[in-house]
Design an enzyme around this catalytic site. Sequence first.
Site, PDB file in Angstrom:
ATOM      1  N   PRO A  68     -10.953   2.487  -5.505  1.00 20.25           N
ATOM      2  CA  PRO A  68     -10.576   2.194  -4.119  1.00 20.25           C
ATOM      3  C   PRO A  68     -11.266   0.986  -3.514  1.00 20.25           C
ATOM      4  O   PRO A  68     -10.914   0.582  -2.401  1.00 20.25           O
ATOM      5  CB  PRO A  68     -10.975   3.479  -3.381  1.00 20.25           C
ATOM      6  CG  PRO A  68     -12.037   4.101  -4.224  1.00 20.25           C
ATOM      7  CD  PRO A  68     -11.685   3.763  -5.628  1.00 20.25           C
ATOM      8  N   LYS A  71      -6.147  -1.213  -3.091  1.00 20.55           N
ATOM      9  CA  LYS A  71      -4.876  -1.607  -3.685  1.00 20.55           C
ATOM     10  C   LYS A  71      -3.935  -0.453  -4.017  1.00 20.55           C
ATOM     11  O   LYS A  71      -2.748  -0.687  -4.256  1.00 20.55           O
ATOM     12  CB  LYS A  71      -5.134  -2.402  -4.984  1.00 20.55           C
ATOM     13  CG  LYS A  71      -5.786  -3.736  -4.757  1.00 20.55           C
ATOM     14  CD  LYS A  71      -4.895  -4.646  -3.961  1.00 20.55           C
ATOM     15  CE  LYS A  71      -5.638  -5.804  -3.344  1.00 20.55           C
ATOM     16  NZ  LYS A  71      -5.119  -6.204  -2.057  1.00 20.55           N
TER      17      LYS A  71
END
Length: 392
Positions: free
Chosen positions: A294, A298
Amino acid sequence: MERTQVGIVGAGPAGLLLAHLLHAEGIDVVLLEARSRDYVENRVRAGVCEHTTVALLRDLGLADRLDREGLPHGGFSLRFDRADHRIDLAALTGRSITVYGQQEIVKDLIAARLATGQAIEFEAADVALHDLDTEAPRITWTDRDGRARELRCDVIAGCDGFHGVSRPAIPAGARTFYDHTYPFAWLGVLAKTPPSHEELIYARHERGFALHSMRSPDVTRLYLQVDPAERLEDWSDARIWDELAARLSVDGDFTLREGPLLEKSITPMRSFVTEPMRYGRLFLAGDAAHIVPPTGAKGMNLAVADVRRLAPALVALLDKNDTQLADGYAEQCLRRVWRAEHFSYYMTTMLHRAPDADPFADRLQLSQLRYTASSTAAATSLAENYVGLPFD
């Protein structure tokens, strides 16, 4: 046996947006989801929407609430050497990001689908995919009333996440997995307190990485790098706040605002890609096909990019028997996927303290951060990847 053109498995952002795009083109869709509506609308996930994601939702008329409640950000802070180093996204790229929770996008997409009179089959149990290498694949499941159901499709879209049934339905000999597990996890908390900073903070500290984010003007999202073997019960609220304060500290004016913790979780960090993203009449999209750590924000944005490419491919295939876009779907998506994988890996390794890092590795990490914060070229590269590359 029931019949539809496209059976979509999974009512997350990928499945819901794909259903919306196909319905707008007159394609018949059945959408299945293993969880309840309440569950999918309230599970807290990613919160950073790329410029391209926001633009697409606006173009589709799906961004009214996002524009009212989302938090536009023109930059973010890299925090290291006990100082803030702002990456000015707007100045470097002319674009920005918007903080708006994935669960809020899911709510908006569910409302939009139901408003058109289209159903979602929530709480579909024992979902299984069949005959994927034929022109008439099937989905079987048990509905919430306990009835056995069977659906014949022209195409199946697997949008059911990393732990779903779609990817495992591809025969082992027809798929290749690329997997990387990181030696750390994120302890994430949701706090009932206003954010302590107007933008996101990515902090590199000798005790480990920390992230300051937000979900609304009154709710803050915060993360700490921890060992994957850590247990939540060993992290009291006081310990979490003490550790966040230490890792986010700077020589200057900054006060970490504390408040009641509404949620705690520990999430392992991994990168994962399936190639190809298609088998016969099954097309994978979103987390069913790829996972990113994370750090680069994306995951949801890649799901949106996948289905933006998949929708016209399926329309051409089903309406015109034109296979060109469908045949190129996996290759075209994977170009973007691997760019996002690399960016997420870069952000993760630049900011996290590896458990076996020696002093040499520490100095290299700091050198990269200092260069990124001081070089317009390096900062621009980071910024253009962060705000989202063009879809085409």
